[in-house]
Scaffold this motif. Structure first.
Motif, mmCIF file in Angstrom:
data_model
loop_
_atom_site.group_PDB
_atom_site.id
_atom_site.type_symbol
_atom_site.label_atom_id
_atom_site.label_comp_id
_atom_site.label_asym_id
_atom_site.label_seq_id
_atom_site.Cartn_x
_atom_site.Cartn_y
_atom_site.Cartn_z
ATOM 1 N N ARG A 225 0.837 -1.192 0.000
ATOM 2 C CA ARG A 225 0.000 0.000 0.000
ATOM 3 C C ARG A 225 0.874 1.245 0.000
ATOM 4 N NH1 ARG A 225 -1.635 -0.500 4.555
ATOM 5 N NH2 ARG A 225 -0.799 1.330 5.621
ATOM 6 N N THR A 226 0.579 2.170 -0.888
ATOM 7 C CA THR A 226 1.317 3.425 -0.937
ATOM 8 C C THR A 226 1.240 4.121 0.414
ATOM 9 O OG1 THR A 226 0.842 3.681 -3.292
ATOM 10 C CG2 THR A 226 1.509 5.655 -2.081
ATOM 11 N N GLY A 227 2.385 4.536 0.926
ATOM 12 C CA GLY A 227 2.440 5.240 2.198
ATOM 13 C C GLY A 227 2.666 4.349 3.399
ATOM 14 N N MET A 228 2.600 3.016 3.238
ATOM 15 C CA MET A 228 2.785 2.139 4.390
ATOM 16 C C MET A 228 4.229 2.193 4.867
ATOM 17 S SD MET A 228 2.453 -1.609 2.485
ATOM 18 C CE MET A 228 1.917 -2.397 4.000
ATOM 19 N N SER A 229 4.442 1.983 6.147
ATOM 20 C CA SER A 229 5.769 2.049 6.735
ATOM 21 C C SER A 229 6.527 0.749 6.479
ATOM 22 C CB SER A 229 5.671 2.281 8.238
ATOM 23 O OG SER A 229 5.128 1.138 8.888
ATOM 24 N N ALA A 230 7.832 0.792 6.706
ATOM 25 C CA ALA A 230 8.652 -0.408 6.551
ATOM 26 C C ALA A 230 8.195 -1.501 7.509
ATOM 27 C CB ALA A 230 10.123 -0.061 6.785
ATOM 28 N N GLU A 231 7.830 -1.127 8.712
ATOM 29 C CA GLU A 231 7.385 -2.101 9.699
ATOM 30 C C GLU A 231 6.104 -2.797 9.249
ATOM 31 O OE1 GLU A 231 8.322 0.985 10.363
ATOM 32 O OE2 GLU A 231 10.247 0.507 11.334
ATOM 33 N N GLU A 232 5.162 -2.022 8.702
ATOM 34 C CA GLU A 232 3.920 -2.606 8.205
ATOM 35 C C GLU A 232 4.180 -3.524 7.010
ATOM 36 O OE1 GLU A 232 0.320 0.457 8.525
ATOM 37 O OE2 GLU A 232 2.079 1.360 7.572
ATOM 38 N N ALA A 233 5.091 -3.122 6.163
ATOM 39 C CA ALA A 233 5.317 -3.849 4.913
ATOM 40 C C ALA A 233 6.218 -5.062 5.064
ATOM 41 C CB ALA A 233 5.927 -2.896 3.883
ATOM 42 N N ARG A 234 7.018 -5.125 6.133
ATOM 43 C CA ARG A 234 8.070 -6.143 6.233
ATOM 44 C C ARG A 234 7.565 -7.581 6.043
ATOM 45 N NH1 ARG A 234 10.598 -4.376 10.725
ATOM 46 N NH2 ARG A 234 11.694 -2.857 9.426
ATOM 47 N N PRO A 235 6.482 -7.998 6.687
ATOM 48 C CA PRO A 235 6.019 -9.386 6.459
ATOM 49 C C PRO A 235 5.681 -9.650 4.988
ATOM 50 C CG PRO A 235 4.979 -8.454 8.402
ATOM 51 C CD PRO A 235 5.669 -7.313 7.717
#
Length: 318
Positions: A294-304
């Motif tokens: 998702r555009t704007g998501m943080s690295a922590e949110e995206a990591r999995p």
């Protein structure tokens, strides 16, 4: 950052990407949904007749010719895209994606390097090649062909609409020499009317250690959703370095902002080993435009998700 004949091209380029994309761009893009994405273009300035390059431009052409030869002599600016001696796995790909898509060593004032969120284009990318009056017709035709082919390749890789257009695009790639300062100033003011005077000078009169650079971003109310990009590539560069600039600046303008020394084979690395987008970089772009992110998501949110995407990209079991 190394400079001079043996200078690292991408280190010089990245400095300008970071200094512009982090702050100036969001101040110059429209925040109203009803605002046109691009201002009216003025007619392109064309030369009335051929004029030989100035002494300054001729000296730059020679400087960059020597630079390219030095890099080639040292085995750099490879065009093979990587091979058995440059292996990488899903773990490498995931780590490199996070470092390149979510961080920038020059971003922000906190020193963390975090950009704040995943950046990319939600709408179609329309690339326009703009040429300064000093650029010969033969060079224009060649560079336009390179940009056309690269846009088609990027569209296939990402599944996103990326194409060239003759005018009225939203991502302009300006090819200009030191003799085209007036043209560059007019063009950039037209495309980015609210750009600060200091940032405008980076386009009009860049230090010769800045070989090419890009500015891309979104409006103030959605800075990670890119709607405009402007890149400058020096026309004095020999063909291979100009092509290298096209490959990296357009890819960075699509949302891969950073360099990391860990990435190999990659153009997102300060060592200039590769001139063109590599197999590794193709996978980074494919991941960047995967709809599960998702555009704007943080690295922590995206990591999995990043680790899942990387394993899929490498054909490894989840």
């Amino acid at each position: 950052m190394r400079r001079g004949v043996g200078a690292v091209l991408r280190a010089a380029r990245l400095l300008v990407v970071a200094s512009l994309a982090g702050s100036a761009l969001t101040a110059c893009l429209p925040s109203s949904p009803g605002t046109s994405l691009m201002p009216e273009q003025r007619p392109q300035i064309l030369p009335a007749a051929y004029h030989p390059p100035s002494a300054e431009s001729a000296e730059l052409r020679n400087y960059y010719r020597v630079l390219q030869q030095d890099l080639l002599t040292r085995g750099l600016l490879r065009t093979d895209g990587g091979g058995p001696e440059t292996p990488y796995d899903a773990k490498d790909l995931a780590e490199n994606f996070e470092a390149i898509a979510f961080y920038n060593e020059y971003a922000g004032r906190s020193g963390s390097g975090a950009t704040g969120g995943l950046s990319r284009w939600s709408g179609p990318v329309k690339l326009v090649a703009d040429f300064g009056p000093s650029v010969p017709e033969s060079q224009r035709l060649r560079d336009q062909g390179v940009l056309n082919a690269y846009a088609a390749r990027l569209s296939r890789l990402t599944g996103h609409t990326i194409a060239t257009a003759p005018k009225r695009g939203n991502f302009h790639v300006i090819f200009a020499s030191a003799d085209d300062r007036a043209y560059v100033a007019e063009k950039v003011r037209d495309l980015l009317p609210n750009l600060s005077a200091n940032d405008l000078q980076l386009f009009v009169n860049p230090p010769r250690t800045h070989y090419c650079f890009v500015l891309a971003g979104g409006p103030q109310n959605a800075p990670f959703d890119y709607i405009r990009g402007v890149a400058l590539i020096r026309a004095e560069h020999p063909d291979l370095v100009r092509d290298s600039c096209v490959h990296e600046e357009v890819a960075q303008g699509l949302g891969l902002l950073n360099d990391t020394p860990r990435a190999r084979p990659s153009i997102f690395n300060d060592d200039d080993e590769f001139a063109y987008l590599t197999s590794h970089d193709e996978l980074l772009l494919k991941m960047l435009y995967d709809p599960r992110l998702r555009t704007g998501m943080s690295a922590e949110e995206a990591r999995p998700l990043i680790h899942i995407l990387a394993r899929e990209a490498m054909g490894q079991p989840l």
